[in-house]
Design an enzyme around this catalytic site. Sequence first.
Site, PDB file in Angstrom:
ATOM      1  N   THR A   1       5.245  32.403  28.316  1.00  0.00           N
ATOM      2  CA  THR A   1       5.003  33.396  29.350  1.00  0.00           C
ATOM      3  C   THR A   1       6.297  33.660  30.110  1.00  0.00           C
ATOM      4  O   THR A   1       7.064  32.741  30.396  1.00  0.00           O
ATOM      5  CB  THR A   1       3.910  32.903  30.315  1.00  0.00           C
ATOM      6  OG1 THR A   1       2.684  32.759  29.586  1.00  0.00           O
ATOM      7  CG2 THR A   1       3.695  33.871  31.462  1.00  0.00           C
TER       8      THR A   1
ATOM      9  N   THR B   1      19.665   7.809  31.036  1.00  0.00           N
ATOM     10  CA  THR B   1      20.492   8.935  31.481  1.00  0.00           C
ATOM     11  C   THR B   1      21.969   8.586  31.401  1.00  0.00           C
ATOM     12  O   THR B   1      22.806   9.435  31.061  1.00  0.00           O
ATOM     13  CB  THR B   1      20.106   9.328  32.914  1.00  0.00           C
ATOM     14  OG1 THR B   1      18.689   9.571  32.958  1.00  0.00           O
ATOM     15  CG2 THR B   1      20.834  10.582  33.356  1.00  0.00           C
TER      16      THR B   1
ATOM     17  N   SER C   1      27.445  16.258  33.693  1.00  0.00           N
ATOM     18  CA  SER C   1      26.861  16.117  35.021  1.00  0.00           C
ATOM     19  C   SER C   1      26.770  14.698  35.555  1.00  0.00           C
ATOM     20  O   SER C   1      26.572  14.508  36.753  1.00  0.00           O
ATOM     21  CB  SER C   1      25.455  16.731  35.029  1.00  0.00           C
ATOM     22  OG  SER C   1      24.595  16.013  34.159  1.00  0.00           O
TER      23      SER C   1
ATOM     24  N   HIS D   1      26.202  23.103  34.760  1.00  0.00           N
ATOM     25  CA  HIS D   1      26.680  22.496  36.009  1.00  0.00           C
ATOM     26  C   HIS D   1      27.965  23.152  36.517  1.00  0.00           C
ATOM     27  O   HIS D   1      28.642  22.593  37.374  1.00  0.00           O
ATOM     28  CB  HIS D   1      26.875  20.994  35.815  1.00  0.00           C
ATOM     29  CG  HIS D   1      25.584  20.264  35.650  1.00  0.00           C
ATOM     30  ND1 HIS D   1      24.837  19.801  36.716  1.00  0.00           N
ATOM     31  CD2 HIS D   1      24.872  19.939  34.536  1.00  0.00           C
ATOM     32  CE1 HIS D   1      23.743  19.206  36.271  1.00  0.00           C
ATOM     33  NE2 HIS D   1      23.741  19.287  34.959  1.00  0.00           N
TER      34      HIS D   1
ATOM     35  N   LYS E   1      20.620  25.612  39.538  1.00  0.00           N
ATOM     36  CA  LYS E   1      21.585  24.724  40.193  1.00  0.00           C
ATOM     37  C   LYS E   1      22.476  25.528  41.140  1.00  0.00           C
ATOM     38  O   LYS E   1      22.145  25.686  42.302  1.00  0.00           O
ATOM     39  CB  LYS E   1      22.348  23.936  39.135  1.00  0.00           C
ATOM     40  CG  LYS E   1      21.411  22.999  38.359  1.00  0.00           C
ATOM     41  CD  LYS E   1      22.103  22.192  37.306  1.00  0.00           C
ATOM     42  CE  LYS E   1      21.190  21.125  36.721  1.00  0.00           C
ATOM     43  NZ  LYS E   1      19.986  21.648  36.034  1.00  0.00           N
TER      44      LYS E   1
ATOM     45  N   THR F   1      22.159  28.109  33.752  1.00  0.00           N
ATOM     46  CA  THR F   1      20.896  27.922  34.462  1.00  0.00           C
ATOM     47  C   THR F   1      20.907  28.721  35.750  1.00  0.00           C
ATOM     48  O   THR F   1      21.968  29.035  36.299  1.00  0.00           O
ATOM     49  CB  THR F   1      20.664  26.432  34.789  1.00  0.00           C
ATOM     50  OG1 THR F   1      19.380  26.273  35.382  1.00  0.00           O
ATOM     51  CG2 THR F   1      21.712  25.898  35.755  1.00  0.00           C
TER      52      THR F   1
END
Length: 408
Positions: free
Chosen positions: A280, A365, A191, A219, A250, A247
């Site tokens: 949860t 990063t 990414s 991604h 995104k 995910t």
Amino acid sequence: MGFDYAQFFAETLGALRREGRYRVFADLERLAGRYPLALYRPPAGAPREVVVWCSNDYLGMGSHPRVLEAMRDAVAVQGAGAGGTRNISGTNHLHVELERELAALHGKDAALLFTSGYVANETTLATLASRLPGAIVFSDALNHASMIAGIRNSRAACRVFRHNDVAHLRELLAGADPAAPKIVAFESVYSMDGDIGPVADICDAAAEFGALTYLDEVHAVGLYGVTGAGVAERDGVMQRLDVIQGTLAKGFGVVGGYIAASATLVDFVRSNAPGFIFSTAMPPAIAAGALASVRHVRAHPDLRTRHQERAATLKRRLLAVDLPVMPSQTHIVPLLVGDAVLCKRASDILLERHGIYIQPINYPTVPRGSERLRITPSPAHDDGLMDALVVALQDVWQELGLSRAAAA
């Protein structure tokens, strides 16, 4: 006298500020139906609208009417929270439907939801690598922090191969115990640099040495492949991946993570993963929104076509005015700055002077010296917005005297 905790925290934060790496969060209010516009609330002064150019809501699905309607309907019917963990009253029919949809998306027997992509990676890799007796994990050098955390937490042996270097991976696999369980963990789209992993070649190496393949498509889901299943679908190799992780935050614009795999592997993780068992469950409204988004994105390849065109057009526009676009094979458009302080200043000028929000990307990063502005055009960024961005970036580069040398 005991340890001075406050002084330690203050000194550490001070060092981050001096290096230009202190993270400042822009106070933004998303505007439903008006993406990529957002309301920016500065520390002083009146709120104002800005254009967001760095969102991971790559297709703008977080504002899509079908997604919003599905979430509103679910809240009206079922309320807010799930009511418990998946094991204790928290499994909702919307979870079941969403897992079936995700399994079908990736051509797998089953899927399993998690509260985020980070949790999906950390929990699944930690569970597999710790439970497989004597497991060895082979990890790409640029894997996401969530993958690294899962591998470390498993306490399994780990071998790191050079980024996208299949020859090095083969060398490491050949040197390992042939009888040991092995997991090759890697990503499709990386990414920060926007490059793509050699998925088929890595599958070849893993098959040769009897290793499981674990592919992070975070991604890429929604964005690549005929139905948006990711790079593995685009390359025709989905069936060769043992675990596909993705995910919902995104390309699908909501929140949550998941894995898709064989029924037995998914059941094994479901039955043994603390990060799943003791969390949860996702609220029903989130599952409803994600389900609506996945179904819409699967059925609309025109979204992917427009998305790719926007990214390619922006790269051409920036290169045409001699701005340092870093090499990228994907929808991610990184602009090299190369200095943390200047990167933050560039971001500030864009926001304050031009009403454009692009967050600076600094160490850890990305490596020191490769600090950058990471731009993510969406189908909603039209030519007018692109014109304004190009003018603004030229102004910033001139103001700060930034290098225009192309990144290697």
